[in-house]
Scaffold this motif. Structure first.
Motif, short mmCIF file in Angstrom:
data_model
loop_
_atom_site.label_atom_id
_atom_site.label_comp_id
_atom_site.label_asym_id
_atom_site.label_seq_id
_atom_site.Cartn_x
_atom_site.Cartn_y
_atom_site.Cartn_z
N ALA A 151 0.56 -1.21 -0.04
CA ALA A 151 0.05 -0.02 0.01
C ALA A 151 0.88 1.30 -0.07
O ALA A 151 1.99 1.04 0.40
CB ALA A 151 -1.06 -0.14 1.29
N PRO A 152 0.13 2.31 -0.36
CA PRO A 152 1.15 3.50 -0.37
C PRO A 152 1.73 4.01 0.96
O PRO A 152 1.23 3.62 2.02
CB PRO A 152 0.13 4.60 -0.94
CG PRO A 152 -1.01 3.98 -1.34
CD PRO A 152 -1.02 2.58 -0.72
N LYS A 153 3.05 4.50 0.81
CA LYS A 153 3.69 5.09 2.28
C LYS A 153 2.91 6.42 2.36
O LYS A 153 2.52 6.98 1.48
CB LYS A 153 5.14 5.66 1.58
CG LYS A 153 6.10 4.35 1.39
CD LYS A 153 7.28 4.75 1.12
CE LYS A 153 8.39 3.63 0.87
NZ LYS A 153 8.85 3.44 -0.40
N THR A 181 4.82 2.84 -7.03
CA THR A 181 5.66 4.17 -7.52
C THR A 181 5.60 5.20 -6.27
O THR A 181 6.29 6.21 -6.46
CB THR A 181 5.32 4.67 -8.95
OG1 THR A 181 3.91 5.13 -8.62
CG2 THR A 181 5.37 3.80 -10.01
N ASN A 182 4.40 5.06 -5.53
CA ASN A 182 4.16 6.12 -4.61
C ASN A 182 3.70 7.47 -5.29
O ASN A 182 3.93 8.35 -4.61
CB ASN A 182 5.26 6.21 -3.61
CG ASN A 182 4.61 6.19 -2.03
OD1 ASN A 182 3.81 5.33 -1.71
ND2 ASN A 182 5.02 7.35 -1.08
N GLU A 183 3.31 7.19 -6.46
CA GLU A 183 2.77 8.31 -7.00
C GLU A 183 1.08 8.64 -7.27
O GLU A 183 0.60 7.66 -7.19
CB GLU A 183 3.29 8.30 -8.48
CG GLU A 183 4.67 8.54 -8.68
CD GLU A 183 5.27 10.14 -8.13
OE1 GLU A 183 4.45 10.93 -8.66
OE2 GLU A 183 6.29 9.94 -7.55
N PHE A 184 0.68 9.64 -7.12
CA PHE A 184 -0.89 9.92 -7.40
C PHE A 184 -1.37 9.48 -8.68
O PHE A 184 -0.73 9.84 -9.52
CB PHE A 184 -1.35 11.32 -6.79
CG PHE A 184 -2.71 11.49 -7.03
CD1 PHE A 184 -3.66 10.85 -6.34
CD2 PHE A 184 -3.01 12.47 -7.92
CE1 PHE A 184 -5.17 10.93 -6.41
CE2 PHE A 184 -4.41 12.87 -8.29
CZ PHE A 184 -5.39 11.94 -7.45
N ILE A 224 -6.04 7.92 -0.62
CA ILE A 224 -6.33 8.32 -1.83
C ILE A 224 -5.80 7.48 -2.90
O ILE A 224 -5.01 6.58 -2.66
CB ILE A 224 -5.96 9.75 -2.20
CG1 ILE A 224 -4.40 10.19 -1.92
CG2 ILE A 224 -6.73 10.69 -1.00
CD1 ILE A 224 -4.02 11.40 -2.24
N ALA A 225 -5.96 7.86 -4.35
CA ALA A 225 -5.50 6.98 -5.57
C ALA A 225 -3.82 6.84 -5.56
O ALA A 225 -3.41 7.70 -6.46
CB ALA A 225 -5.95 7.16 -6.50
N ASN A 278 -5.33 16.79 -4.77
CA ASN A 278 -6.69 17.13 -5.81
C ASN A 278 -7.35 15.78 -6.20
O ASN A 278 -8.11 15.59 -7.24
CB ASN A 278 -6.22 18.03 -6.80
CG ASN A 278 -5.86 19.48 -6.40
OD1 ASN A 278 -6.65 20.10 -5.72
ND2 ASN A 278 -4.79 20.04 -6.82
N ALA A 279 -7.59 14.91 -5.32
CA ALA A 279 -8.11 13.50 -5.42
C ALA A 279 -9.50 13.70 -5.62
O ALA A 279 -9.92 14.85 -5.15
CB ALA A 279 -7.90 12.35 -4.47
#
Length: 124
Positions: free
Chosen positions: A9-11, A38-41, A32-33, A113-114
């Motif tokens: 899961a994302p950091k 990549t830990n990128e939105f 959020i997504a 800005n999700a």
């Protein structure tokens, strides 16, 4: 209190934990997504964002040794309440027979800005 963390899961993007366990409860921070590889939105449509969020929630629950059937309550934050039907459809694919309590609210702005953010409370 025990911190729960998984590379699947994302950091966290701030001073918080992915989730914490307190007694028999797991509190998952708002997701959020963010692509955990990549830990990128992922700046995409609300359906794609919702799928990514739900997969990240599943990964955190699995790290805690439980699954979506243990979810007690969710809170969904939407940038636009007109997206409710789309989010509800994707969300419903993850909660078929088990239907936790839920709140859904429209907010003016979310991190990165999700379009959607979801937080979860689960029980052991």
């Amino acid at each position: 209190m025990q911190v729960i963390y998984t590379e699947k899961a994302p950091k966290p993007i701030g001073p918080y934990s992915q989730a914490v366990k307190y007694e028999n409860l797991i509190f998952i921070s708002g997701q959020i997504a963010i692509d955990p590889s990549t830990n990128e939105f992922v700046n995409s449509d609300v359906a794609t964002q919702t799928k990514i969020i739900m997969e990240n929630i599943k990964a955190i629950l699995e790290e805690a040794g439980i699954n979506l059937n243990h979810v007690i309550k969710t809170t969904i934050f939407l940038k636009n309440l007109e997206d409710f039907q789309v989010v509800n459809e994707i969300y419903g694919q993850y909660f078929k027979d088990h239907k936790p309590a839920r709140s859904t609210v429209e907010v003016s702005r979310l991190p990165k800005n999700a379009l959607v953010e979801i937080e979860v409370i689960a029980g052991l």
